[in-house]
Design an enzyme around this catalytic site. Structure first.
Site: not given
Length: 384
Positions: A71, A150, A180, A200-202, A326
C-alpha cells in the site's frame, strides 16, 4: 486439519525468513543511521537485502527503497510521481481493476485537480490496449497498471502497455503494482520499460509490514514521509531492519528452483479448476489456462452466498477468501468483478482460492470433496 488457501491475502513466513528476522532482532539491534559498530552491523543487513532484491530484478541496489508494504509503495509511486511531475501534465491513466491502494491514491489526486482515466478490461480481466492507446496522450504523466490482478489472477500485457506509453507519451512514468506477480513471474523492469515497481513482503513468505519500491534512477518522485532524510530523502524514518532482512531473504528464496515451483502451482491450479467445474453451478472467473497467474482461482457458485460457503469450508479447516483481503470484511461489491461483467446475481457468490508452494494435491482433493458435498446442500437451503 488445516488447509490454508488464502495465500493472496498473506503467506506464512518461511523458516529461513523467521530465522533471519529473529537474528537481526537479537544481534543487529542498532539503528542503521548510527555511526558506531552496532549501527553499521544493522546497516549491513539493509544493504544485503537491497542487493538480494535488486539481483532478482536485475537493477541496482540503490534503486530499491524500503516501505511498510504494498500500500505504501503504491501510494509513494502514484502520489509521489504525480506531484513531482505536475508541471509536465495532469493526466493519470490506470485500469478499472486496480487494488484499492491504487484506486484510492488516484481518487486523492483527482481531488487535487489531476485528471484520472480508467481503462476498461474484457471478460477475462485483461486490459484493452485499444482503450489504453486512446487514454495515453501528451498530457499523461503517469500510467499505473497491476501486473496480476489480486482477485481473479488476470495477467496484464505489461510489455505491450509500456510500448504504447513510450509511443504516445515518451516522458510518462510507468508504474507497475507487482505485489501479486513478484515471486510468481520473472520481472526485469529495465527490459520491460518499467520506471516504478511495488513489492510486498508478506505475499512471498516474508514478514508483514515491509515492502519496497523500485525507483528507476533519475525518476522524479516526491517523498510522502518527511523526517531525517533516510533512503536519500525518498522515505524517511528509521529502517525496519528485521523486516527488511526478512524481505531480502524471502526475495532470494522465492526465485530458487523457480521453474519447479511454478510448475507445482500451475499443476495445483489446473487440477482445482478441472474438478471445480464438475460441480453444478460453479464457474471460473477469468482465464483457466497457463496464461493466467499460477496461484489464484476465482469461482462463482450460483445460488450460494460467498460468506456462507466460506464459513462452511472454515468449519472443515479450509481457509479461503470472499475477495480481496483489503475489502472482504466490508459490505461492498468488487469493482473487479463488476468490471469483467459478472452478472449481478453472482457478485455475492464468489470465492477466491489461492495457493502457495506449501499447498499439495491432497489439499486440493479434500477441498473439492467438501465443496461437492456442501454446495448442493447450501444451495438447497438458500432456496428455502
Amino acid at each position: 486439519m488445516e488447509i490454508y488457501l488464502d495465500n493472496s491475502a498473506t503467506t506464512r513466513c518461511s523458516k529461513r525468513v523467521q530465522e533471519i528476522v529473529l537474528k537481526t532482532m537479537d544481534c543487529a539491534y542498532g539503528n542503521p543511521s548510527s555511526m558506531h559498530t552496532k549501527g553499521m552491523e544493522a546497516e549491513q543487513y539493509v544493504k544485503e537485502a537491497a542487493s538480494k532484491i535488486a539481483k532478482t530484478l536485475k537493477v541496482q541496489p540503490k534503486e530499491i527503497f524500503f516501505t511498510s508494504g504494498g500500500t505504501e509503495s503504491n501510494n509513494l509511486a502514484i502520489i509521489g510521481a504525480a506531484q513531482a511531475n505536475r508541471r509536465a501534465g495532469s493526466r493519470i491513466v490506470t485500469t478499472k481493476i486496480e487494488h484499492a491502494s491504487v484506486r484510492n491514491a488516484a481518487a486523492f489526486l483527482k481531488e487535487q485537480g489531476f485528471e484520472v482515466v480508467e481503462v476498461g478490461v474484457g471478460r477475462d480481466g485483461i486490459l484493452s490496449l485499444e482503450e489504453l492507446v486512446e487514454a495515453v496522450d501528451q498530457e499523461t504523466i503517469l500510467v499505473s497498471i497491476m501486473q496480476v490482478n489480486n482477485e481473479i489472477g488476470a495477467v496484464q500485457p505489461i510489455a505491450q502497455a509500456a510500448s504504447v506509453i513510450r509511443q504516445h507519451s515518451p516522458n510518462a512514468i510507468f508504474h507497475v503494482d507487482a505485489v501479486q506477480s513478484y515471486g510468481k513471474m520473472r520481472i526485469f523492469p529495465k527490459k520491460a520499460g518499467i520506471d516504478l515497481l511495488s513489492i510486498s513482503g508478506h505475499k512471498i513468505h516474508g514478514p508483514k509490514g515491509i515492502g519496497c519500491l523500485y525507483i528507476k534512477e533519475n525518476t522524479k518522485i516526491k517523498p510522502l514521509m518527511l523526517g531525517g532524510g533516510q533512503q536519500s530523502g525518498i522515505r524517511s524514518g528509521t529502517h525496519n531492519v528485521p523486516g527488511i532482512a526478512g524481505l531480502g531473504e524471502a526475495a532470494l528464496e522465492c526465485y530458487e528452483r523457480f521453474e519447479e515451483k511454478m510448475e507445482h502451482l500451475y499443476s495445483l491450479r489446473g487440477a482445482f479448476i478441472a474438478q471445480a467445474l464438475e460441480i453444478e453451478g460453479v464457474a471460473v472467473n477469468g482465464r483457466t489456462g497457463r496464461d493466467s497467474a499460477p496461484h489464484i482461482v476465482s469461482v462463482a457458485v450460483r445460488g450460494v452466498r460467498s460468506e456462507v460457503l466460506l464459513h462452511a469450508l472454515e468449519e472443515d479447516g479450509i481457509y479461503v477468501s470472499a475477495g480481496a483481503a483489503c475489502s472482504s470484511n466490508k459490505p461492498s461489491v468488487s469493482h473487479t468483478l463488476q468490471a469483467i461483467g459478472l452478472p449481478g446475481e453472482l457478485l455475492g457468490s464468489v470465492l477466491r482460492f489461492s495457493f502457495s508452494v506449501d499447498t499439495c494435491m491432497e489439499d486440493i482433493a479434500y477441498t473439492i470433496g467438501r465443496m461437492r458435498e456442501l454446495v448442493p446442500k447450501l444451495r438447497k437451503y438458500a432456496r428455502h
